[in-house]
Design a protein around this motif. Structure first.
Motif, short mmCIF file in Angstrom:
data_model
loop_
_atom_site.label_atom_id
_atom_site.label_comp_id
_atom_site.label_asym_id
_atom_site.label_seq_id
_atom_site.Cartn_x
_atom_site.Cartn_y
_atom_site.Cartn_z
N CYS A 55 0.84 -1.20 0.00
CA CYS A 55 0.00 0.00 0.00
C CYS A 55 0.87 1.25 0.00
O CYS A 55 0.57 2.23 -0.69
CB CYS A 55 -0.92 0.00 1.22
SG CYS A 55 -2.15 -1.30 1.23
N HIS A 87 -2.75 -3.38 -6.82
CA HIS A 87 -2.85 -2.05 -6.23
C HIS A 87 -2.70 -0.95 -7.27
O HIS A 87 -3.20 0.16 -7.07
CB HIS A 87 -1.79 -1.88 -5.13
CG HIS A 87 -2.18 -2.48 -3.82
ND1 HIS A 87 -2.81 -1.77 -2.84
CD2 HIS A 87 -2.05 -3.74 -3.35
CE1 HIS A 87 -3.05 -2.56 -1.80
NE2 HIS A 87 -2.59 -3.76 -2.10
N THR A 253 -7.40 -1.59 -2.46
CA THR A 253 -6.66 -1.69 -3.72
C THR A 253 -7.27 -0.83 -4.81
O THR A 253 -6.58 -0.43 -5.74
CB THR A 253 -6.61 -3.15 -4.21
OG1 THR A 253 -7.96 -3.63 -4.36
CG2 THR A 253 -5.89 -4.03 -3.22
#
Length: 314
Positions: A55, A87, A253
């Protein structure tokens, strides 16, 4: 009159604080845009799973890509199921062919360097080391430093920045080898006492070694534990400590979900992006002083482009 005077004073204080906040945000945004004299490599590694490493990588890639004009190469060396591609919104990417791999190994242009790589953002490309022809296991193990060098070394010079998601690495065995691949190493850990102390000590141990790699420590508050402990300042790396506050939207995501990040989280990620650029600019890399593209030491030209500081959160 007294009430009017108090209201006027309050309005001045409010407008003054707002102006200062905008000026501060603009200054951080300018630091993110600072030109680099040559290609820089940044590696990000986690001390254990669940720290939000991918992330962090994808969020910083979105910020850098929206603010910097040069090409960016993202490298997924973490293994697993291609988390960085998800992501970045590249779940449906086509796999590169053997011809593409060969073209990149002998690349003499930016077009050849990115051949077969899926694109993201304005000028970013993803190299997933799990997609190599020889790596066919259902659950792909993390790429080795040797595999990274074989695939990334021939093409890294065509990118302004190269960010590698190294995934979880054994601190005692692999971290030192990972550190040799770049100019900056970022250690990411959950903001809880055990992981934070472990990561800080690992960074301190690397800093004591014979390396010119800049080290940064990032603590991600995954479980609202950030305020429950302190870290000995002696254990902090020279690049400093950076914190990502707790935010339920941070682990999403989908780009639409990440756009719902709270302001403190956005600001923390922008500060982190600026720290990446600053560390890259000040590092000469392992055994190499910083030079310009012409090979001479010097300062990069100033980039005076202006856009809104908080646009294009990805």
């Amino acid at each position: 009159m007294t009430g009017l005077r108090h209201a006027t004073t309050g309005l001045r204080m409010l407008l003054g604080s707002t102006t200062a906040a905008v000026d501060d945000l603009t200054a951080v945004d300018d630091r993110v845009r600072t030109p680099l004299p040559l290609s820089r490599r940044i590696g990000l590694v986690a001390v254990s799973g669940g720290a939000g490493l991918t992330c962090v990588v994808s969020s910083v890639l979105g910020l850098l890509g929206a603010r910097r004009p040069g090409p960016i190469l993202a490298v997924d060396a973490a293994g697993g199921h291609g988390g960085l591609a998800r992501h970045l919104g590249l779940e449906d990417r086509a796999e590169a062919s053997g011809t593409d791999h060969e073209a990149r190994r002998t690349a003499r242009s930016s077009a050849e360097a990115s051949q077969g790589l899926p694109a993201f953002g304005p000028h970013g490309h993803l190299l997933d080391l799990g997609d190599l022809p020889e790596r066919t296991a259902p659950i792909r193990p993390p790429a080795t430093v040797g595999q990274w060098r074989e695939q990334v070394a021939p093409i890294s010079r065509f990118s302004d920045l190269v960010l590698t998601d190294w995934g979880v690495r054994p601190l005692a065995e692999d971290l030192g080898h990972v550190a040799t691949t770049g100019h900056v190493l970022v250690i990411v850990a959950r903001a809880d006492r055990r992981q934070a102390v472990e990561a800080a000590r690992a960074a301190a141990a690397l800093g004591d070694g014979d390396t010119s790699v800049r080290l940064l420590l990032v603590l991600v508050d995954v479980g609202r534990t950030a305020s429950q402990f302190m870290i000995d300042p002696a254990d902090l790396p020279t690049g400093g400590l950076h914190r990502i506050p707790y935010d339920p939207a941070f682990g999403a995501t989908a780009r639409s979900a990440r756009r719902r990040l709270a302001h403190p989280t956005r600001r923390a990620l922008l500060n982190l992006s600026a720290a990446f650029v600053a560390a890259s600019a000040s590092s000469g890399g392992p055994g190499h002083p910083a030079t310009t593209h012409s090979g001479r030491a010097g300062k990069a030209p100033t980039d005076h482009r202006m856009t809104r500081p908080e646009e294009d959160w990805s």
